[in-house]
Design an enzyme around this catalytic site. Structure first.
Site, short mmCIF file in Angstrom:
data_model
loop_
_atom_site.label_atom_id
_atom_site.label_comp_id
_atom_site.label_asym_id
_atom_site.label_seq_id
_atom_site.Cartn_x
_atom_site.Cartn_y
_atom_site.Cartn_z
N LYS A 11 0.85 -1.20 0.00
CA LYS A 11 0.00 0.00 0.00
C LYS A 11 0.88 1.25 0.00
CE LYS A 11 -3.58 -2.45 2.63
NZ LYS A 11 -4.57 -2.36 3.75
N TYR A 51 -12.06 -2.77 -3.09
CA TYR A 51 -12.59 -2.86 -1.72
C TYR A 51 -14.12 -2.80 -1.70
CZ TYR A 51 -8.01 -2.49 0.64
OH TYR A 51 -6.74 -2.74 1.14
N ASN A 114 -1.64 -0.17 7.51
CA ASN A 114 -1.10 -1.53 7.74
C ASN A 114 -0.30 -2.08 6.56
OD1 ASN A 114 -3.21 -2.22 6.07
ND2 ASN A 114 -4.38 -3.33 7.63
N HIS A 117 -1.65 -5.39 1.50
CA HIS A 117 -2.91 -6.14 1.31
C HIS A 117 -2.60 -7.57 0.91
CE1 HIS A 117 -6.69 -7.52 -0.41
NE2 HIS A 117 -5.99 -7.90 -1.45
N GLU A 128 -9.38 -10.54 -7.61
CA GLU A 128 -8.44 -9.43 -7.50
C GLU A 128 -7.35 -9.49 -8.58
OE1 GLU A 128 -9.17 -9.03 -2.69
OE2 GLU A 128 -7.22 -9.73 -3.39
N1 LIG Z 1 -11.95 -0.34 11.75
C1 LIG Z 1 -11.15 0.15 10.79
N2 LIG Z 1 -10.71 1.43 10.83
C2 LIG Z 1 -9.91 1.93 9.86
N3 LIG Z 1 -9.48 1.22 8.80
C3 LIG Z 1 -9.87 -0.07 8.74
C4 LIG Z 1 -10.72 -0.66 9.72
N4 LIG Z 1 -10.93 -1.95 9.37
C5 LIG Z 1 -10.24 -2.13 8.22
N5 LIG Z 1 -9.62 -1.01 7.85
C6 LIG Z 1 -8.75 -0.81 6.67
O1 LIG Z 1 -9.39 -1.41 5.55
C7 LIG Z 1 -8.53 -2.41 5.03
C8 LIG Z 1 -9.38 -3.52 4.46
O2 LIG Z 1 -10.08 -4.14 5.52
P1 LIG Z 1 -10.27 -5.72 5.56
O3 LIG Z 1 -11.38 -5.99 6.52
O4 LIG Z 1 -10.36 -6.26 4.19
O5 LIG Z 1 -8.92 -6.19 6.27
P2 LIG Z 1 -7.73 -7.03 5.64
O6 LIG Z 1 -8.28 -8.08 4.73
O7 LIG Z 1 -6.84 -7.48 6.76
O8 LIG Z 1 -6.93 -5.92 4.84
P3 LIG Z 1 -6.59 -5.91 3.27
O9 LIG Z 1 -7.87 -6.25 2.52
O10 LIG Z 1 -6.12 -4.51 3.01
O11 LIG Z 1 -5.56 -6.96 3.11
C9 LIG Z 1 -7.64 -2.82 6.20
O12 LIG Z 1 -6.42 -3.35 5.79
C10 LIG Z 1 -7.45 -1.51 6.91
O13 LIG Z 1 -6.39 -0.75 6.34
MG LIG Z 2 -9.35 -7.61 3.00
#
Ligand SMILES: Nc1ncnc2c1ncn2[C@@H]1O[C@H](COP(=O)(O)OP(=O)(O)OP(=O)(O)O)[C@@H](O)[C@H]1O
Ligand SMILES: [Mg+2]
Length: 151
Positions: A11, A51, A114, A117, A128
């Site tokens: 990211k 997303y 974080n 992805h 994806e």
């Molecule tokens: N409660 C939250 N507050 C802020 N940002 C969030 C929150 N939950 C998720 N995100 C952001 O949205 C992204 C996508 O959420 P998801 O639930 O898909 O988590 P993930 O699968 O671990 O992450 P990614 O899809 O980015 O790999 C997260 O990586 C994070 O950066």
């Molecule tokens: Mg995710």
């Protein structure tokens, strides 16, 4: 030999913090095979599609805006269990809950920053990969080390 593939994307925060090499190294040293990689500036439209499952979440607009602030590094990695193992290598969504030794556990602090992805299922990985890459961008090759990685 399995051909399971996962979509891994460094990211904007991972790119800006100079962590691309460290993240790529972990997938490489694990033994996964790189099938595709490109460095690009994604549009908010593409990110909203990526997303789409989270479109009802309160953090969605901020997430899409943030993801479009800088380039990202898009990759496809292949290998046995690449999707589930890739997620384990990333750690939890919230870096505070991620174990040391994981990418998020070692390199970041906040859930909204974080750094990387990873696809959460084989089905979403396939979706994806099709969203981010053209079929001809996926490279068909055989690493010579394969026989030392799989029995
Ligand atoms: N409660 C939250 N507050 C802020 N940002 C969030 C929150 N939950 C998720 N995100 C952001 O949205 C992204 C996508 O959420 P998801 O639930 O898909 O988590 P993930 O699968 O671990 O992450 P990614 O899809 O980015 O790999 C997260 O990586 C994070 O950066
Ligand atoms: Mg995710």
């Amino acid at each position: 030999m399995t051909t399971e593939r996962t979509y891994i994307m460094i990211k904007p925060d991972g790119v800006q913090r100079g962590l691309m090499g460290d993240i790529i190294k972990r997938f490489e040293q694990k033994g996964f095979k790189m099938v595709a990689m490109k460095f690009m500036q994604p549009s908010e439209k593409l990110l909203s599609e990526h997303y789409a499952d989270l479109s009802k979440k309160p953090f969605f607009p901020g997430l899409v805006k943030f993801m479009a602030t800088s380039p990202v590094c898009c990759m496809v990695w292949e290998g046995q269990g690449a999707v589930a193992t890739g997620r384990q290598m990333l750690g939890e969504t919230d870096p505070a809950k991620s174990k040391p030794g994981t990418i998020r556990g070692d390199f970041c602090i906040h859930i909204g920053r974080n750094i990387c992805h990873g696809s959460d299922s084989v089905e979403s990985a396939n979706k994806e990969i099709a969203l981010w890459f053209k079929p001809e961008e996926l490279v068909d090759w055989t690493p010579t080390e394969q026989q030392w990685i799989y029995e």
